[in-house]
Design an enzyme around this catalytic site. Sequence first.
Site, PDB file in Angstrom:
ATOM      1  N   HIS A  17       0.733  -1.310   0.049  1.00 63.58           N
ATOM      2  CA  HIS A  17      -0.034   0.083   0.003  1.00 63.58           C
ATOM      3  C   HIS A  17       1.041   1.108  -0.151  1.00 63.58           C
ATOM      4  CE1 HIS A  17      -2.966  -2.733   2.108  1.00 63.58           C
ATOM      5  NE2 HIS A  17      -3.530  -2.615   1.023  1.00 63.58           N
ATOM      6  N   LYS A  41     -17.000  -7.433   6.413  1.00 68.50           N
ATOM      7  CA  LYS A  41     -15.721  -8.207   6.711  1.00 68.50           C
ATOM      8  C   LYS A  41     -15.379  -7.996   7.894  1.00 68.50           C
ATOM      9  CE  LYS A  41     -12.977  -7.139   2.359  1.00 68.50           C
ATOM     10  NZ  LYS A  41     -11.862  -6.227   1.659  1.00 68.50           N
ATOM     11  N   ARG A  90      -2.303  -5.943  -8.561  1.00 64.72           N
ATOM     12  CA  ARG A  90      -1.077  -6.814  -8.378  1.00 64.72           C
ATOM     13  C   ARG A  90      -1.269  -7.935  -9.709  1.00 64.72           C
ATOM     14  NH1 ARG A  90      -3.202  -7.705  -2.548  1.00 64.72           N
ATOM     15  NH2 ARG A  90      -4.993  -6.862  -3.625  1.00 64.72           N
ATOM     16  N   SER A 127      -2.844  -7.715   2.645  1.00 62.16           N
ATOM     17  CA  SER A 127      -3.117  -7.562   4.196  1.00 62.16           C
ATOM     18  C   SER A 127      -3.888  -8.765   4.650  1.00 62.16           C
ATOM     19  CB  SER A 127      -4.451  -6.780   4.384  1.00 62.16           C
ATOM     20  OG  SER A 127      -4.062  -5.399   3.785  1.00 62.16           O
TER      21      SER A 127
HETATM   22  P1  ADP Z   1      -9.690  -3.543  -0.674  1.00 64.29           P
HETATM   23  O1  ADP Z   1     -10.245  -4.280   0.532  1.00 64.29           O
HETATM   24  O2  ADP Z   1     -10.539  -2.189  -1.152  1.00 64.29           O
HETATM   25  O3  ADP Z   1      -9.106  -4.411  -1.743  1.00 64.29           O
HETATM   26  P2  ADP Z   1      -7.127  -3.424   0.390  1.00 64.29           P
HETATM   27  O4  ADP Z   1      -6.692  -2.756   1.568  1.00 64.29           O
HETATM   28  O5  ADP Z   1      -6.744  -4.896   0.308  1.00 64.29           O
HETATM   29  O6  ADP Z   1      -8.416  -2.973  -0.091  1.00 64.29           O
HETATM   30  O7  ADP Z   1      -6.317  -2.817  -0.992  1.00 64.29           O
HETATM   31  C1  ADP Z   1      -6.363  -1.402  -1.488  1.00 64.29           C
HETATM   32  C2  ADP Z   1      -5.562  -1.160  -2.442  1.00 64.29           C
HETATM   33  O8  ADP Z   1      -4.263  -1.368  -2.397  1.00 64.29           O
HETATM   34  C3  ADP Z   1      -6.211  -1.970  -3.581  1.00 64.29           C
HETATM   35  O9  ADP Z   1      -5.989  -1.252  -4.863  1.00 64.29           O
HETATM   36  C4  ADP Z   1      -5.082  -3.143  -3.837  1.00 64.29           C
HETATM   37  O10 ADP Z   1      -4.960  -3.492  -5.085  1.00 64.29           O
HETATM   38  C5  ADP Z   1      -4.021  -2.290  -3.437  1.00 64.29           C
HETATM   39  N1  ADP Z   1      -3.021  -3.361  -2.745  1.00 64.29           N
HETATM   40  C6  ADP Z   1      -3.028  -4.003  -1.890  1.00 64.29           C
HETATM   41  N2  ADP Z   1      -1.853  -4.806  -1.845  1.00 64.29           N
HETATM   42  C7  ADP Z   1      -1.013  -4.317  -2.675  1.00 64.29           C
HETATM   43  C8  ADP Z   1       0.339  -4.681  -2.786  1.00 64.29           C
HETATM   44  N3  ADP Z   1       0.911  -5.307  -2.214  1.00 64.29           N
HETATM   45  N4  ADP Z   1       0.800  -3.801  -3.621  1.00 64.29           N
HETATM   46  C9  ADP Z   1       0.281  -2.767  -4.501  1.00 64.29           C
HETATM   47  N5  ADP Z   1      -1.005  -2.708  -4.084  1.00 64.29           N
HETATM   48  C10 ADP Z   1      -1.575  -3.264  -3.221  1.00 64.29           C
END
Ligand code: ADP
Length: 150
Positions: A17, A41, A90, A127
Amino acid sequence: MKTAIFPGSFDPFTIGHASIVERGLPLFDQIVIGVGINESKRSLYSIGERVEAIRALYAGEPRIRVVSYDDLTIDLARREGAQFILRGLRSVKDFEYERDIANMNERLAGIETVLLFTEPQYASISSSVVRELIAFGKDVTDFLPHRPQP
Ligand code: ADP
């Protein structure tokens, strides 16, 4: 003023992130990190804990703000005067989901989504994997961003 919302659950906020936020900074004047409240969630950290952790991380960066929200990302964008949504991509698994949401957000609110490809070293960090490691007592410091020491 070009403002982007970076929406997500951020449970917890990982180095993946952080990389998207850092790479987004040269593209926008301001980034609002929107921590989404999703009742359906099950979360590890409370919304307050997530917001505080991300705020502490970017305390020295006036162009980044952190807010929580419990409605649609386009409604948050409207409140914040944001014209863009920033997301990370990703894998092909992310692609179709992101495309559908991006199309819908453009259609409903005229908001453009800017997608940044994940840097390869972060592609496997999510996450949910970090939460699982925490649940089994593993050290996850390598996957969490740390504030640079002054
Ligand atoms: P959501 O529940 O909306 O998917 P996340 O917290 O999992 O929320 O992710 C928020 C954003 O960060 C999304 O666009 C996701 O694709 C991006 N993201 C999550 N992990 C990574 C990573 N390792 N590298 C780049 N972007 C990421």
